[in-house]
Scaffold this active site. Structure first.
Site, PDB file in Angstrom:
ATOM      1  N   GLU A 287      43.294  29.886  43.733  1.00 31.93           N
ATOM      2  CA  GLU A 287      42.835  28.610  44.314  1.00 31.93           C
ATOM      3  C   GLU A 287      41.922  27.858  43.326  1.00 31.93           C
ATOM      4  O   GLU A 287      42.069  26.642  43.136  1.00 31.93           O
ATOM      5  CB  GLU A 287      42.102  28.934  45.616  1.00 31.93           C
ATOM      6  CG  GLU A 287      41.436  27.789  46.327  1.00 31.93           C
ATOM      7  CD  GLU A 287      40.698  28.314  47.571  1.00 31.93           C
ATOM      8  OE1 GLU A 287      41.307  29.045  48.374  1.00 31.93           O
ATOM      9  OE2 GLU A 287      39.490  27.998  47.720  1.00 31.93           O
TER      10      GLU A 287
ATOM     11  N   SER B 260      42.363  33.171  55.098  1.00 29.93           N
ATOM     12  CA  SER B 260      42.302  31.905  54.362  1.00 29.93           C
ATOM     13  C   SER B 260      42.862  30.763  55.190  1.00 29.93           C
ATOM     14  O   SER B 260      43.824  30.941  55.936  1.00 29.93           O
ATOM     15  CB  SER B 260      43.090  31.988  53.055  1.00 29.93           C
ATOM     16  OG  SER B 260      43.036  30.731  52.407  1.00 29.93           O
TER      17      SER B 260
ATOM     18  N   HIS C  46      43.695  35.599  45.713  1.00 24.62           N
ATOM     19  CA  HIS C  46      44.119  34.325  46.321  1.00 24.62           C
ATOM     20  C   HIS C  46      43.097  33.226  45.976  1.00 24.62           C
ATOM     21  O   HIS C  46      43.451  32.130  45.554  1.00 24.62           O
ATOM     22  CB  HIS C  46      44.240  34.486  47.840  1.00 24.62           C
ATOM     23  CG  HIS C  46      44.305  33.208  48.613  1.00 24.62           C
ATOM     24  ND1 HIS C  46      43.196  32.405  48.824  1.00 24.62           N
ATOM     25  CD2 HIS C  46      45.334  32.564  49.214  1.00 24.62           C
ATOM     26  CE1 HIS C  46      43.546  31.348  49.514  1.00 24.62           C
ATOM     27  NE2 HIS C  46      44.842  31.419  49.769  1.00 24.62           N
ATOM     28  N   ASN C  47      41.824  33.537  46.156  1.00 21.37           N
ATOM     29  CA  ASN C  47      40.794  32.542  45.874  1.00 21.37           C
ATOM     30  C   ASN C  47      40.707  32.222  44.384  1.00 21.37           C
ATOM     31  O   ASN C  47      40.465  31.075  44.006  1.00 21.37           O
ATOM     32  CB  ASN C  47      39.431  33.030  46.379  1.00 21.37           C
ATOM     33  CG  ASN C  47      39.270  32.823  47.875  1.00 21.37           C
ATOM     34  OD1 ASN C  47      40.257  32.765  48.602  1.00 21.37           O
ATOM     35  ND2 ASN C  47      38.048  32.725  48.344  1.00 21.37           N
TER      36      ASN C  47
ATOM     37  N   LYS D 129      42.750  38.871  48.937  1.00 20.98           N
ATOM     38  CA  LYS D 129      42.127  37.582  49.266  1.00 20.98           C
ATOM     39  C   LYS D 129      41.304  37.067  48.082  1.00 20.98           C
ATOM     40  O   LYS D 129      41.273  35.861  47.811  1.00 20.98           O
ATOM     41  CB  LYS D 129      41.239  37.733  50.514  1.00 20.98           C
ATOM     42  CG  LYS D 129      40.398  36.501  50.861  1.00 20.98           C
ATOM     43  CD  LYS D 129      41.251  35.251  51.094  1.00 20.98           C
ATOM     44  CE  LYS D 129      40.540  34.117  51.807  1.00 20.98           C
ATOM     45  NZ  LYS D 129      39.266  33.691  51.327  1.00 20.98           N
TER      46      LYS D 129
HETATM   47  C1  3PG Z   1      36.075  29.722  50.661  1.00 19.45           C
HETATM   48  O1  3PG Z   1      36.221  30.942  50.749  1.00 19.45           O
HETATM   49  O2  3PG Z   1      35.379  29.056  51.413  1.00 19.45           O
HETATM   50  C2  3PG Z   1      36.826  29.003  49.618  1.00 19.45           C
HETATM   51  O3  3PG Z   1      38.142  29.454  49.624  1.00 19.45           O
HETATM   52  C3  3PG Z   1      36.244  29.175  48.227  1.00 19.45           C
HETATM   53  O4  3PG Z   1      34.940  28.814  48.236  1.00 19.45           O
HETATM   54  P1  3PG Z   1      34.170  28.296  46.898  1.00 19.45           P
HETATM   55  O5  3PG Z   1      35.016  27.278  46.210  1.00 19.45           O
HETATM   56  O6  3PG Z   1      32.900  27.718  47.434  1.00 19.45           O
HETATM   57  O7  3PG Z   1      33.906  29.506  46.054  1.00 19.45           O
END
Ligand code: 3PG
Length: 466
Positions: free
Chosen positions: A177, A116, A173-174, A170
């Site tokens: 996010e 990340s 994590h996302n 991960k």
């Molecule tokens: C990525 O992996 O590029 C970002 O952390 C999340 O991507 P996304 O918001 O397009 O799903």
């Protein structure tokens, strides 16, 4: 991202070979960046593999899904027993588990590694979450820990666990996010339409917040975004004065899938990650733009921007800050709860304190308060829920009046705040000794003889309710 990771490796003094299926891209990369270190280009897969020392370690940076399998198939024809393949993309953890098994059967070792930090992180130091073959990690540990971000002298990289543990971590994590970004977007909406702040004022507010407890990469880039002017000339016949770029960005959020996968896996585990799931649904709702435009002229309700919060402007800004912080704590608590449950389900010995530590630098959700999360899980590795750690319990006690005020104002003004409000509902549900689930059990027993338990005696019961 692959190019920047390669440059990062080379800049740390490690020799590296690079390959792209389009050989012109490999040549261009070597021509442009070859002077940065010991970089060799491989025009063909055979040339590339031939340039590597044994045991070879090959990192694949391609789109998740079928492209990963296609590259692996092409690659393994050139590899030998004991070589290591690393997938640095956002692969689904179950695909990673399958690849670990199938490659082991062919004598190869596999590491599914979450990376990340976007393009900048890849170049200057990402957060890295390797999982899979433990002895394969030993082959790359020196490189990984040197190219990762460093915080307080510690690398933001550690071996997460076997199988798909790295990619699962991960994925969560996302998911966090997504929740974090949605919460910041709700704060923006409330400040813009509830308080009437302009972009310059929003820049000031988010810059101030970034200097305090909320200090994080996402708050920092949010402040920067509000300062950017649009450099495009006005389009003839389209309304809108030249101004800030943010006001020209279409309000439809895209997604590549890791937030949705986090929510799906949480449903499988039965772990309520309400903030993450609301964030995924909020993106889905934003994508229904044509329907929203039509409904905006039909469905009644308060119009955001028509009514404002009261005169205490600074008080409301502070209240939104508190609501954002409290909701963020819930979102992170839920994500860590999912990791705890997934570790138990899949037999991974996940160390939540170390996970928080490697998210303190390099990655998109890096934030000052991850130090507090690291401390909470380091002191109490079996902590049932982050909200129960004294620092966070006190924080929620201190912020909750403002949190409730902001959610109430959002409802009154017709400003949707699904992540703020679902986080508060989770908090109120989690701290409730008695929930109305007794009625749900009674209903299930009445219509389906599904049975229920009683509070006053052990056993399983079915009653003739009618
Ligand atoms: C990525 O992996 O590029 C970002 O952390 C999340 O991507 P996304 O918001 O397009 O799903």
């Amino acid at each position: 991202m692959g190019q920047n990771l390669a440059r990062n490796v080379a800049s740390k003094g490690f020799p590296i070979a690079v390959h792209n299926r389009t050989s012109a891209k490999t040549e261009e990369f070597v021509a442009t960046y070859g002077h940065e270190g010991d970089i060799v280009g491989g025009a063909t897969m055979a040339d590339f593999v031939g340039a590597l020392e044994r045991p070879r370690a090959v990192m694949i940076m391609v789109k998740a899904g079928a492209p990963v399998d296609a590259v692996i198939e092409e690659l393994i024809a050139h590899l030998d027993d004991g070589d290591v393949i690393i997938d640095g993309g956002n692969s689904l953890f179950t695909d990673t588990e399958r690849r670990v098994r199938s490659l082991a059967a062919r004598g190869l070792r596999f590491l599914g590694t979450g990376v990340s930090g976007g393009e900048e992180g890849a170049l200057h130091g990402p957060s890295m979450m390797p999982g899979g073959s433990h002895d394969a990690y030993a082959v790359v540990a020196e490189v990984f820990t040197k190219i990762a971000a460093q915080v307080d002298g510690e690398p933001c990289c550690t071996y997460i666990g076997d199988g798909g543990a790295g990619h699962y971590t991960k994925m969560v994590h996302n998911g966090i996010e997504y929740a974090d970004m949605q919460l910041i977007a709700e704060a923006y909406d409330l400040l813009r339409h509830g308080l009437g702040l302009g972009n310059d004022e929003l820049h000031e507010v988010f810059s101030t917040w970034n200097a305090g407890e909320l200090s994080s990469f996402l708050i920092e880039i949010t402040a920067r975004i509000f300062a950017v002017r649009d450099d495009q000339p006005p389009v003839a016949g389209v309304a809108g004065a030249p101004g800030h770029l943010i006001d020209q960005v279409l309000d439809q959020a895209a997604q590549k899938g890791t937030g949705r996968q986090t929510a799906q896996e949480a449903l499988e585990l039965g772990i309520p990650v309400t903030a993450i799931t609301e964030a995924v649904f909020a993106r889905a709702l934003s994508a229904l733009r044509d329907q929203r435009l039509a409904a905006s002229t039909v469905l009644p309700g308060p119009v955001p921007g028509d009514a404002r919060v009261g005169d205490d402007r600074q008080g409301f800004v502070d209240a939104v800050r508190d609501a954002l912080y409290a909701s963020k704590v819930v979102a992170y608590a839920q994500g860590f709860d999912q990791l705890r449950a997934a570790g138990a389900e899949h037999g991974w010995a996940l160390d939540l304190g170390t996970t928080a530590a490697i998210w303190r630098g390099g990655c998109i959700i890096r934030a000052q308060f991850l130090n507090r999360i690291r401390d909470a899980y380091t002191e109490h590795p079996d902590l049932a829920n982050l909200l129960l750690a004294p620092y966070f319990t006190e924080l929620l006690a201190r912020t909750q009046d403002n949190w409730r005020r902001v959610v109430s104002e959002a409802v009154r003004l017709g400003i949707p705040a699904p992540a703020f409000s679902s986080s508060l509902a989770y908090y109120d549900g989690y701290r409730r000794a008695q929930l109305p689930a007794n009625l749900i059990q009674a209903q299930r027993d009445l219509f389906g003889a599904h049975t229920y338990e009683r509070v006053d005696r052990p056993g399983t019961f079915h009653s003739a309710w009618e």
